[in-house]
Every structure is written in structure tokens, then in C-alpha cells.
Design a protein around this motif. Structure first.
Motif, PDB file in Angstrom:
ATOM      1  N   VAL A   1       4.865  -0.477   5.084  1.00  0.00           N
ATOM      2  CA  VAL A   1       4.825   0.681   4.399  1.00  0.00           C
ATOM      3  C   VAL A   1       3.915   0.551   3.468  1.00  0.00           C
ATOM      4  CG1 VAL A   1       7.267   1.441   4.905  1.00  0.00           C
ATOM      5  CG2 VAL A   1       6.701  -0.241   2.964  1.00  0.00           C
ATOM      6  N   MET A   2       3.331   1.554   2.845  1.00  0.00           N
ATOM      7  CA  MET A   2       2.286   1.763   1.649  1.00  0.00           C
ATOM      8  C   MET A   2       2.816   1.565   0.338  1.00  0.00           C
ATOM      9  SD  MET A   2      -0.135   4.475   3.424  1.00  0.00           S
ATOM     10  CE  MET A   2      -1.582   4.119   1.812  1.00  0.00           C
ATOM     11  N   MET A   3       2.165   0.817  -0.606  1.00  0.00           N
ATOM     12  CA  MET A   3       2.936   0.692  -1.969  1.00  0.00           C
ATOM     13  C   MET A   3       3.125   1.930  -2.627  1.00  0.00           C
ATOM     14  SD  MET A   3       3.332  -1.713  -4.284  1.00  0.00           S
ATOM     15  CE  MET A   3       3.792  -1.983  -5.928  1.00  0.00           C
ATOM     16  N   THR A   4       4.334   2.168  -2.967  1.00  0.00           N
ATOM     17  CA  THR A   4       4.858   3.099  -3.740  1.00  0.00           C
ATOM     18  C   THR A   4       5.643   2.653  -5.100  1.00  0.00           C
ATOM     19  OG1 THR A   4       5.135   4.440  -1.589  1.00  0.00           O
ATOM     20  CG2 THR A   4       6.305   5.181  -3.648  1.00  0.00           C
ATOM     21  N   PRO A   5       5.447   2.926  -6.032  1.00  0.00           N
ATOM     22  CA  PRO A   5       5.934   2.565  -7.361  1.00  0.00           C
ATOM     23  C   PRO A   5       7.384   3.307  -7.640  1.00  0.00           C
ATOM     24  CG  PRO A   5       4.142   3.804  -7.966  1.00  0.00           C
ATOM     25  CD  PRO A   5       4.017   3.619  -6.575  1.00  0.00           C
ATOM     26  N   PHE A   6       8.445   2.705  -7.524  1.00  0.00           N
ATOM     27  CA  PHE A   6       9.721   3.368  -7.686  1.00  0.00           C
ATOM     28  C   PHE A   6      10.323   3.362  -9.010  1.00  0.00           C
ATOM     29  CE2 PHE A   6       9.946   2.378  -3.019  1.00  0.00           C
ATOM     30  CZ  PHE A   6      10.100   3.796  -2.592  1.00  0.00           C
ATOM     31  N   PRO A   7      10.938   4.576  -9.482  1.00  0.00           N
ATOM     32  CA  PRO A   7      11.397   4.412 -10.949  1.00  0.00           C
ATOM     33  C   PRO A   7      12.439   3.218 -11.199  1.00  0.00           C
ATOM     34  CG  PRO A   7      11.566   6.400  -9.982  1.00  0.00           C
ATOM     35  CD  PRO A   7      11.059   5.745  -9.077  1.00  0.00           C
ATOM     36  N   GLY A   8      12.091   2.631 -12.401  1.00  0.00           N
ATOM     37  CA  GLY A   8      13.048   1.363 -12.566  1.00  0.00           C
ATOM     38  C   GLY A   8      12.490  -0.041 -12.363  1.00  0.00           C
ATOM     39  N   THR A   9      11.366   0.206 -11.616  1.00  0.00           N
ATOM     40  CA  THR A   9      10.699  -1.001 -11.406  1.00  0.00           C
ATOM     41  C   THR A   9       9.622  -1.544 -12.248  1.00  0.00           C
ATOM     42  OG1 THR A   9       9.064  -0.103  -9.965  1.00  0.00           O
ATOM     43  CG2 THR A   9      11.023  -0.765  -8.740  1.00  0.00           C
ATOM     44  N   VAL A  10       9.241  -2.748 -12.337  1.00  0.00           N
ATOM     45  CA  VAL A  10       8.173  -3.218 -13.152  1.00  0.00           C
ATOM     46  C   VAL A  10       7.038  -2.501 -12.861  1.00  0.00           C
ATOM     47  CG1 VAL A  10       6.761  -5.141 -13.864  1.00  0.00           C
ATOM     48  CG2 VAL A  10       9.323  -5.612 -13.553  1.00  0.00           C
TER      49      VAL A  10
END
Length: 332
Positions: A131-140
Motif C-alpha cells: 500500500v502507498m503511504m497514507t497519514p492517518f489521524p492520530g499518528t505522528v
């Protein structure tokens, strides 16, 4: 014993009790879980998983290089040959691995894609997702990205108005960018194309046939091959951890789609139906008869019959990896 160590030891003991209870359930109830790489260092724990009929686990490998692991704050994971050996440990103890790998990290280079798929093949994971990098809420990563975006907000025009890129889940699928944070050396189109080639390489027919040796019969091997192709078709570009399995596997912005080669455009919109022979391989036995409680039969016994029917329904669910792992039986 230190308090934290005592707490972790107690949690581990609870897990063993849970798996001991799962082991008492009917063998047609197959389980699938998510676990970290460290479990590969605990053979006793993996054996307990196998006895509990936990056929497989999603393991977040994320990256195969030390630089990539550091970028996702998982530098405690193994890399290189040690990573392959760690993943093979799961299989030796009877637990199949769905390895999850991320592309688009700042440390990724064109050679990273080939190295990743070769590692996945060498490690012998039963299934893999890329999978391609996806910034999820709550992560650094998301918090850092949100702070950067506050300095120069980027918005996407939609029929209902402009939506900040940091709220990408509100953007309609057709115009939602595939990547949200720019890569230092590669475009989103290049990363997406290379990612799809990795999917194609891991799920080509020869590689699937080799992995299908984990099943005991020719019928099961053929079913495994069709189900592997089905998994690739459903989850390429999203991964099993998302609920967007039926979304088009290529979800680039309008400009990227225009630049996409015609061959790739056809691939991303095509649907290859599973042949009818493959569908017949997945058919289970007919359900137990559902009859009203006969006169004189106790309520307890009648509830038992209903429970049997319920277990059959659970075992017949077509739910991605659950169905795939149900075709796997270890050779005695």
C-alpha cells in the motif's frame, strides 16, 4: 519483578487462556488476527495460536530496509536476511502470514520496490499487500503533516466547496489524490506504477502456484490460486485494513490520470471475473436443515441444533482472507 514486566507477563498469560478456550471450539471455525513481528520470537505463543485454529495473521512489516523502518518508527523490526528468517518462523509454527508493506516513504528509492517484492517472495509469506503511504489521524505522521499544512494550506475543489487536503476522507473518490505528502525523489504516478508492478510480480501465476503448496490437495491448490488472484483484484491499492476494497485500484488526481499510460489505464478499470470453475471450487456443503422444534425435544437440544446451523453460516462467509485461509490445511 518490575511492575511493567509483571503487567506484560499477566497479559501474555491471559492470551494463552483465551487461545486455550478457542482450541475447544469446532475445528471448522477458523480465525485470523493481526500481530506484530515480535511474535516470531515466541515459538510457544505461535504454537498456541495454531492449536487455537488461528490460521493466519496480518503482520505489519512496513519496510525491508533499516532506513525505511526508522521512517515509520519501527526500527525495532528486523531487516534483510533476519527479516526473512523471522517471517519464516511463523510458517514453521503453522501460522500463515499476510505481510503488509508500505511504499512512498521518504527513504524509498526505485530499487526499494524490487527489493521489497523479492524479500516477500523469499520470506515465504502466504499473502502480501503493498500500500502507498497514507497519514492517518492520530499518528505522528498525520500530526506533523497537519502542522506543515497549516503554514500553507492546500485545498481540493469539490462540487460542495474547497476541502483541505488534511481532510482527504471528505474528498470524493474520483478526484481524491493518491498521495498526500510529496516524495523527495519520485512522483505519485511513478510510486503508484511501481507499486502495481510489485502486486503483479507477487501475484503472478508461477509465484501463486509455488505458495499453494501449503494446501494438501490439487483441488485446494487450484482454489488457493483463484482466491489469491481475487485478493489481488480486490485489495491492490487499498490493502485489507481499509473499507474501500471495491474502489478503483488507481485513485490518482485528474492530471496524473491523463499522464497515465493507456495500458495502465485499461488495467485499473478492468475487472477480470473469476471463472465459473473457480466459483464452483468455493462452494461449501449445503446448510443443516432448519426445522421447527419437534414435539418433546428439549429447548436446550433445539438451541444446539440452531448453534450448528450458525456455525455453518460462519464457516461459509466469503470475507477476503477468511475464505482464503479456510482453504488452507496443514499436511500431517
Amino acid at each position: 519483578m518490575k511492575p511493567r514486566l509483571a503487567e506484560l507477563t499477566a497479559i501474555r498469560a491471559e492470551r494463552f487462556l483465551l487461545m486455550a478456550e478457542l482450541a475447544k471450539l469446532p475445528k471448522d471455525m477458523v480465525f485470523f488476527t493481526q500481530i506484530t513481528m515480535e511474535a516470531g520470537e515466541d515459538g510457544e505463543y505461535l504454537d498456541a495460536m495454531r492449536k487455537a485454529n488461528i490460521k493466519g495473521a496480518l503482520v505489519g512489516v512496513e519496510a525491508v530496509t533499516p532506513e525505511g523502518l526508522k521512517a515509520v518508527f519501527k526500527d525495532f523490526n528486523y531487516s534483510g536476511v533476519a527479516l526473512a528468517n523471522q517471517l519464516q518462523t511463523f510458517k514453521k509454527h503453522g501460522v500463515h502470514v499476510l505481510g503488509s508493506f508500505i511504499f512512498g516513504l521518504p527513504t524509498d528509492k526505485p530499487a526499494t520496490f524490487d527489493a521489497t517484492v523479492e524479500m516477500a517472495l523469499k520470506a515465504g509469506v502466504t499473502f502480501a499487500q503493498f500500500v502507498m503511504m497514507t497519514p492517518f489521524p492520530g499518528t505522528v505522521d498525520f500530526n506533523r503533516w497537519e502542522i506543515e499544512q497549516a503554514k500553507a494550506p492546500e485545498v481540493v475543489a469539490t462540487p460542495t466547496g474547497d476541502i483541505p487536503i488534511t481532510r482527504y476522507w471528505l474528498i470524493p473518490t474520483a478526484i481524491r489524490p493518491k498521495m498526500f505528502t510529496p516524495h523527495p525523489t519520485m512522483s505519485s504516478l511513478e510510486i503508484s506504477q511501481r507499486t502495481q508492478k510489485v502486486w503483479d510480480r507477487f501475484y503472478d501465476w508461477s509465484s501463486i502456484w509455488e505458495r499453494s503448496a501449503c494446501t494438501p490437495t490439487l483441488r485446494a491448490r487450484v482454489a488457493f490460486m483463484f482466491l489469491s488472484k481475487l485478493y489481488r483484484q480486490m485489495y491492490a491499492g487499498t490493502g485489507i485494513s481499509t473499507d474501500s476494497a471495491r474502489r478503483k485500484i488507481q485513485n490518482l488526481g485528474p492530471l496524473d490520470r491523463q499522464a497515465m499510460p493507456q495500458t495502465l489505464r485499461r488495467q485499473t478499470h478492468a475487472r477480470t471475473p473469476i471463472p465459473s470453475m473457480g466459483a464452483r471450487l468455493l462452494l461449501g456443503k449445503p446448510p443443516p436443515p432448519s426445522l421447527p422444534r419437534p414435539p418433546g425435544e428439549s429447548v436446550t437440544l433445539h438451541r444446539h441444533h440452531k448453534a450448528v446451523a450458525g456455525r455453518w453460516l460462519a464457516s461459509q462467509r466469503v470475507d477476503g482472507v477468511t475464505t482464503i485461509l479456510s482453504t488452507i490445511r496443514h499436511k500431517s
